[in-house]
Design an enzyme around this catalytic site. Structure first.
Site, PDB file in Angstrom:
ATOM      1  N   GLU B  48       0.817  -1.226   0.000  1.00 21.69           N
ATOM      2  CA  GLU B  48       0.000   0.000   0.000  1.00 21.69           C
ATOM      3  C   GLU B  48       0.843   1.265   0.000  1.00 21.69           C
ATOM      4  OE1 GLU B  48      -0.485  -2.568   2.003  1.00 21.69           O
ATOM      5  OE2 GLU B  48      -2.579  -3.217   1.891  1.00 21.69           O
ATOM      6  N   PHE B 110     -11.361  -7.153  13.846  1.00 22.02           N
ATOM      7  CA  PHE B 110     -10.309  -7.645  12.970  1.00 22.02           C
ATOM      8  C   PHE B 110      -9.937  -6.572  11.943  1.00 22.02           C
ATOM      9  CE2 PHE B 110      -9.071  -9.872   8.997  1.00 22.02           C
ATOM     10  CZ  PHE B 110      -7.830 -10.304   9.438  1.00 22.02           C
ATOM     11  N   GLN B 111      -8.663  -6.326  11.789  1.00 20.59           N
ATOM     12  CA  GLN B 111      -8.126  -5.310  10.873  1.00 20.59           C
ATOM     13  C   GLN B 111      -8.717  -3.927  11.129  1.00 20.59           C
ATOM     14  OE1 GLN B 111      -8.194  -6.838   6.770  1.00 20.59           O
ATOM     15  NE2 GLN B 111      -6.103  -7.585   7.120  1.00 20.59           N
ATOM     16  N   LYS B 160     -17.340  -0.589   5.895  1.00 17.27           N
ATOM     17  CA  LYS B 160     -17.836  -1.580   4.940  1.00 17.27           C
ATOM     18  C   LYS B 160     -19.339  -1.457   4.732  1.00 17.27           C
ATOM     19  CE  LYS B 160     -17.457  -6.449   3.752  1.00 17.27           C
ATOM     20  NZ  LYS B 160     -17.031  -7.793   4.180  1.00 17.27           N
ATOM     21  N   MET B 477      24.522   8.335   1.376  1.00 13.35           N
ATOM     22  CA  MET B 477      24.429   9.631   2.038  1.00 13.35           C
ATOM     23  C   MET B 477      24.728   9.492   3.528  1.00 13.35           C
ATOM     24  SD  MET B 477      24.154  12.750   1.427  1.00 13.35           S
ATOM     25  CE  MET B 477      23.216  13.395   0.043  1.00 13.35           C
TER      26      MET B 477
END
Lengths: 177, 571
Positions: B48, B110-111, B160, B477
């Site tokens: 993501e 959940f999630q 949802k 760097m």
């Protein structure tokens, strides 16, 4: 140094978090914060007292004005404004001190809102210095418990918030602006 | 009747969204089901974070809103780096995240993650949409906020059950955000005063920032620079705002800026700061920055004015509109032009002398490929016309110094946040937006290894991205700082175990190779670019090269280290 900020904002979930988030992101400690809706139930008025050094104050006000839920943020630290705080004080006193306590309360314009054999609950309003003094005096008489409302303020100079008018939505207007 | 998911897609269609970068999950199932029938293209990334970076790449290449999508919980938290990245560089992105059903919010479902809370400080604004009735307004407001004013990322979190709820889509006719104050026009009186200050200046310097690109003000900038005939520096975010070949262009100022750019900043008597925020990487020690200059500061964000450097003349407004009016005001007051013309000619000559004495020049060696050599070969092929999506580190600085960009929106990099792993997904977004353009993904071996999974996305979408890994076997760097400021105690900066590029690319069905002989570099690059599809070119460069000039952290920008120095004490 304490800064007093008055905010007019939309009464929406998350609006408070955006304001306090600005302060915590900069490590500022909030001294007091009070918020309630205005005559227009879709708006809230918030008074914040926060520890900010003077050079950063203007920047903080600008950042708050950038928040989409904030209609107006004003620095009242040095402005003409009325500042008030309310405190509820429960004091336990011996029987012989009851009348003395009530006399003291009267001097501060405090009034009893509850009375029991153990003592009183007193309500007092005023500027924070007066509240501090009242609490100190009551503390001398016995065990006290204090709840303070935090400072609320109203500016004495009417400053109308500049509000953005609705923008007509044409298809894709935002993207091609 | 539509469901919430279909309404989301209808809103996106009305916002003229062509492409979504995303990754599906449990609570976005209804959205992905609706996408099955949608004409909007979806690019399935492999993480993501890269969906958000790719959306940024799209937005940076086009100036239009980039869109990314993730599921609740881990999907949403993975977007966070990309959102902050877009916030720091003022890039318009709309992120759509799924949320657990409203009845489960707050139950540690959940999630579940508090996406609204987590992304509050990562976005310009965010929404948690709790009913279908609020959905279209929220989506359209998100696009409006992302694209207008100072652009930025906006997140819309959708549970949802809101995706599943059914209702009628009523087109949104207006956006009403009473607290969203955008000043675009610029104060006419201030603009007139600016014109006067500019003619009165003896050593004026144009200091152009990313706001020029965001406002699409390159033409106006060019006209302005030519009218005043002042030297102009472009920050890291503004490369390409003025063509790299323009005679007035002095290159990039700041920590790795050129000698001429930093000296011009320090000697100018007037800084005309346009859409720029006096970032610490540009100013160095603020108290030593541009000590002789008055400042005209044009910015669309009033909070930027006076934030780091006090402005003698502030102008809040959109750079394009302000510059148009300023150009007019300058033309109207052209009788003042000869006032200090002789002094300004001497100033131009002085800046030109700095440029000639300390040019930014590539280094070459017959034994090994110098990193600057690689950049100069890329520049030869590009001719100032290719898109370069860069990762973060030494390669980014060398490219910023040595590559020419003749147009805006060719140079795509993570400036403010400096997110490693940005380059490859950003190149994906840019190539999706401009399928016919030559797109280089210029990466270090560190950043590339953060984004290797996206090779699959490139292969799947057949995107002809030219992946150039400037491989010095180090986190260059960080190594440079350890070498210069930490007594060369190289701690955890050696990247051993880089995969065989031919096998790695081959595993994804792409061509790839390694090149390490300086004499072969040009041919290898040509082969890479001439390949019709994607190509992975791993270029082994000298492992211990440092980026110069360099201004040590905390020093004034005139305290430049121009060449390999004796080690300096940390400050």
């Amino acid at each position: 140094m304490l800064q007093l900020i008055s905010l007019l904002m939309e009464n929406k979930p998350g609006a408070l978090m955006r304001v306090t988030g600005l302060l915590t992101a900069r490590g500022y400690n909030i001294e007091s914060l009070s918020v309630a809706r205005t005559l227009d139930p879709e708006l809230s008025r918030m008074s914040i007292v926060v520890e900010v050094e003077p050079p950063q104050r203007a920047q903080l006000i600008k950042q708050m004005n950038k928040l989409i839920n904030v209609l107006q943020a004003v620095d009242l630290t040095e402005a003409a404004a009325v500042r008030r705080e309310l405190a509820l004080v429960r004091v336990r006193v011996s029987r012989e001190n009851r009348t003395v306590i009530l006399k003291e309360a009267e001097i501060f314009g405090a009034r009893p809102v509850d009375s029991s054999l153990d003592g009183f609950a007193l309500e007092v309003t005023g500027d924070p210095e007066k509240i501090d003094e009242f609490i100190a005096v009551m503390g001398a008489y016995g065990e006290i418990e204090v709840t303070r409302s935090g400072l609320v303020a109203v500016s004495l100079e009417a400053k109308k918030p500049r509000l953005s008018p609705p923008v007509l939505k044409e298809e894709g207007i935002a993207q091609n602006a | 009747m539509l469901n919430g998911a279909q309404i989301v897609l209808e809103c996106l269609r009305r916002e003229k969204v062509e492409c979504i970068f995303g990754y599906p999950g449990g609570v976005t199932l209804p959205l992905y089901d609706a996408m099955y029938d949608s004409p909007i293209r979806h690019v399935l990334v492999r993480h993501e974070q890269n969906a958000c970076f790719a959306a940024e790449g799209w937005a940076r290449a086009t100036g239009r809103v980039g869109v990314c999508c993730a599921t609740s919980g881990p999907g949403a938290t993975n977007l966070v780096t990309g959102l902050v990245d877009a916030m720091m560089d003022s890039i318009p992105v709309v992120a759509i995240t799924g949320q657990v059903p409203t009845r489960l919010i707050g139950s540690d479902a959940f999630q579940e993650a508090d996406t609204f809370g987590i992304t509050r400080s990562c976005t310009k604004h965010n929404f948690l949409v709790k009913t279908l009735a609020d959905l279209p307004q929220a989506i359209h407001e998100a696009f409006h906020i992302a694209a207008t004013g100072r652009p930025g990322p906006v997140l819309v979190d959708i549970p949802k059950d809101v995706f599943q709820a059914r209702g009628r889509y009523a087109p949104v006719s207006s956006i009403h955000l009473p607290g969203y104050k955008v000043v675009t026009e610029g104060h006419a009186g201030q603009i007139r005063r600016a014109a006067q200050m500019i003619w009165e200046a003896k050593r004026p310097l144009v200091y152009a920032g990313g706001g020029i690109i965001a406002a699409g003000a390159s033409e106006e900038l060019r006209a302005f620079v030519e009218q005043v005939d002042a030297p102009a520096v472009c920050t890291l975010m503004a490369l390409g705002a003025l063509p790299g070949s323009h005679p007035n262009f002095v290159s990039m100022p700041g920590m790795h800026g050129s000698y001429a750019a930093n000296m011009s900043m320090s000697e100018a008597d007037l800084l005309i700061a346009l859409g720029t925020r006096f970032d610490d990487r540009v100013t160095g020690k603020l108290s030593g920055f541009a000590p002789h200059a008055k400042v005209i500061h044009v910015d669309i964000d009033p909070a930027e004015i006076g934030k780091n450097r006090a402005a003698d003349l502030p102008i809040v407004g959109d750079a394009k509109r302000v510059l148009r009016k300023l150009n007019q005001a300058l033309a109207d007051s052209a009788e003042l032009k000869p006032l200090n013309e002789a002094a300004r000619a001497a100033w131009r000559e002085r800046v030109g002398e700095w440029k000639r004495r300390h040019p930014l020049e590539p280094e070459f060696s017959s034994e090994e490929i110098k990193p600057q050599h690689l950049i100069s070969e890329m520049d030869r092929i590009s001719g100032g016309e290719a898109i370069v999506a860069s990762d973060v580190g030494q390669h980014q600085m060398w490219a910023a110094q040595l590559m020419r960009f003749n147009h805006p929106r060719l140079w795509i990099n993570s400036g403010g946040l400096g997110s490693m792993g940005f380059g490859l997904p950003a190149a994906i977004g840019a190539q999706m937006a401009r399928p016919d353009a030559l797109v280089f993904a210029l990466l270090g071996d560190g950043g590339f290894q953060m984004s290797i999974p996206e090779l699959a996305t490139i292969a799947n979408e057949r995107l002809p991205v030219k992946i150039i890994v400037m491989n010095n076997g180090h986190l260059g760097m960080v190594r440079q700082w350890q070498a210069l400021f930490y007594h060369n105690r190289l701690s955890q900066v050696t990247l051993e175990g880089f995969p065989d590029p031919e096998k790695l690319a081959g595993a994804y069905g792409l061509p790839g190779r390694m090149v390490e002989a300086p004499g072969e570099l040009r041919r290898a690059l040509r082969e890479c670019v001439e390949e019709p599809g994607p190509y992975l070119l791993n270029v082994r460069v000298s492992p211990f090269e440092n980026v110069y000039p360099m201004v040590p952290a905390g020093a004034a920008i005139t305290e430049m280290v121009l060449a390999p120095p004796q080690p300096v004490e940390a400050t």
